[in-house]
Design a protein around this motif. Structure first.
Motif, PDB file in Angstrom:
ATOM      1  N   HIS A  54      -4.235   3.261  -1.220  1.00 35.75           N
ATOM      2  CA  HIS A  54      -4.855   1.826  -0.962  1.00 35.75           C
ATOM      3  C   HIS A  54      -4.857   1.083   0.372  1.00 35.75           C
ATOM      4  CE1 HIS A  54      -5.698   2.708  -5.080  1.00 35.75           C
ATOM      5  NE2 HIS A  54      -4.874   2.962  -5.242  1.00 35.75           N
ATOM      6  N   ARG A  55      -5.667   1.519   1.178  1.00 35.22           N
ATOM      7  CA  ARG A  55      -5.623   0.876   2.837  1.00 35.22           C
ATOM      8  C   ARG A  55      -6.880   1.848   3.754  1.00 35.22           C
ATOM      9  NH1 ARG A  55      -0.484   1.306   5.730  1.00 35.22           N
ATOM     10  NH2 ARG A  55       1.388   1.507   4.130  1.00 35.22           N
ATOM     11  N   GLY A  67       0.656  -1.249   0.366  1.00 36.53           N
ATOM     12  CA  GLY A  67      -0.346  -0.006   0.061  1.00 36.53           C
ATOM     13  C   GLY A  67       0.846   1.568  -0.015  1.00 36.53           C
TER      14      GLY A  67
END
Length: 353
Positions: free
Chosen positions: A243-244, A220
């Motif tokens: 992208h977490r 991520g």
């Protein structure tokens, strides 16, 4: 200004999507490679109120295809590589396939340089094959690598190869062309770097202005770097988390971290898109170091991204990934290729003209 619209290609692949790419000189043509052993050619038809992407043809291979790219001339040529270990040229008009070279393991990446008429394949046998297409009878130049390549990208003058052990090699394309035309030993990398990211590199994308590149990892994060090897230039590089998703409180809180599977730079504005296993796509302003927008969640993880040459479309390959924990996944009916027609300033960064 017309609002942005999103539509799905007809007859998508039947298994996981490995790569997709728009043509560099025909912005309505899109190639998609898949684990279903096919390469697909689509054409975007935008003359009507609702744009469509129609299947033009598909080209069967002996094994899953891991990468595909357009060649020349006039976008009627493509190159592919995959688990059959072969680098193939595909005549998109006739469907004829020609084997250009064979690796001793799977071919992970294929990229084409129109400026130098070079096709470069990267294999899990830890070699690059450099094919000089202006001398089609000659054998490819073989360059040994110190690690297994996982991602490759090309700019007008550079080739970036990201490998295991966080190794990054940058090659000068004119030097590769010169070596491929002679019997000299393989050239050394123009630069050798260690990834700014602590975990395995998942994707790499070169800036369209030939100034640098971005890499992403399975953990991520995205890093942005510049080619120029000066203290001032290197001081500009940075990395950030993305992208977490927040983990439920009952699971201890913190973040659920997803791999960043895909990166693509906008050809006009130089902003870039990232796609992750969290099933989202985000647009980033590399110069301003900020996220511009994040799109709605897709039904599955994002595996691949590509902007059209005119910057009008963003193609998004969606399919389940290993982060879903589905070891028995067979891909049937869960792969989709979505195309977003961007608004006029949707991908325009803060400092873009």
């Amino acid at each position: 200004m017309a609002p942005a619209t999103q539509f799905e290609v007809s007859q998508p692949p039947t298994d996981a999507i490995s790569a997709l790419v728009f043509s560099p000189d025909a912005p309505n043509r899109l190639l998609v490679s898949s684990w279903d052993k096919h390469v697909y050619l689509y054409e975007v038809v935008d003359g009507s109120e609702q744009p469509q992407a129609q299947l033009v043809n598909k080209y069967e291979h002996r094994a899953p295809v891991l990468d595909v790219c357009f060649g020349a001339p006039s976008s009627n040529e493509a190159f592919s590589g995959g688990l059959d270990r072969q680098v193939k040229r595909i005549d998109l008009s006739t469907g004829d396939q020609t084997v250009l070279s064979k690796h001793s393991d799977a071919v992970r990446c294929v990229v084409y340089s129109p400026e130098h008429s070079l096709l470069i394949s990267a294999s899990w046998d830890s070699t690059l094959h450099v094919h000089n297409l202006s001398s089609p009878q000659s054998s490819p130049l073989v360059i040994p690598l110190p690690g297994k390549p996982h991602a490759v990208s090309i700019s007008p003058s550079k080739l970036v190869v990201a490998m295991t052990a966080r190794l990054v090699h940058i090659y000068d394309l004119p030097a590769l062309l010169a070596s491929s035309s002679s019997s000299s030993s393989p050239p050394q990398p123009w630069q050798t770097r260690e990834s700014s990211l602590k975990f395995l590199t998942r994707a790499v994308a070169c800036m369209p202005n030939d100034a640098g590149y971005a890499t992403s990892s399975i953990e991520g994060r995205v890093a942005v770097e510049w080619f120029e090897d000066t203290p001032e230039s290197q001081a500009r590089k940075y990395a950030f988390k993305c992208h977490r998703q927040p983990a439920p409180e009952e699971e201890g809180g913190g973040d659920i971290v997803y791999p960043v599977n895909a990166l693509a730079f906008h050809p006009v504005y130089g902003t870039f898109a990232s796609g992750g296993g969290d099933a989202t796509v985000a647009l980033w302003d590399a110069e301003a170091k900020r996220r511009m927008r994040q799109y709605q969640k897709f039904p599955e993880g994002v595996a691949a991204l590509s902007f059209s040459a005119d910057g009008k479309y963003l193609a998004i390959g969606v399919c389940p990934g290993f982060e879903t924990g589905m070891e028995d996944y067979n891909g049937q009916g869960r792969a989709h290729v979505l195309i977003r027609e961007l608004g006029e300033t949707e991908a325009k960064g803060k400092g873009s003209k």
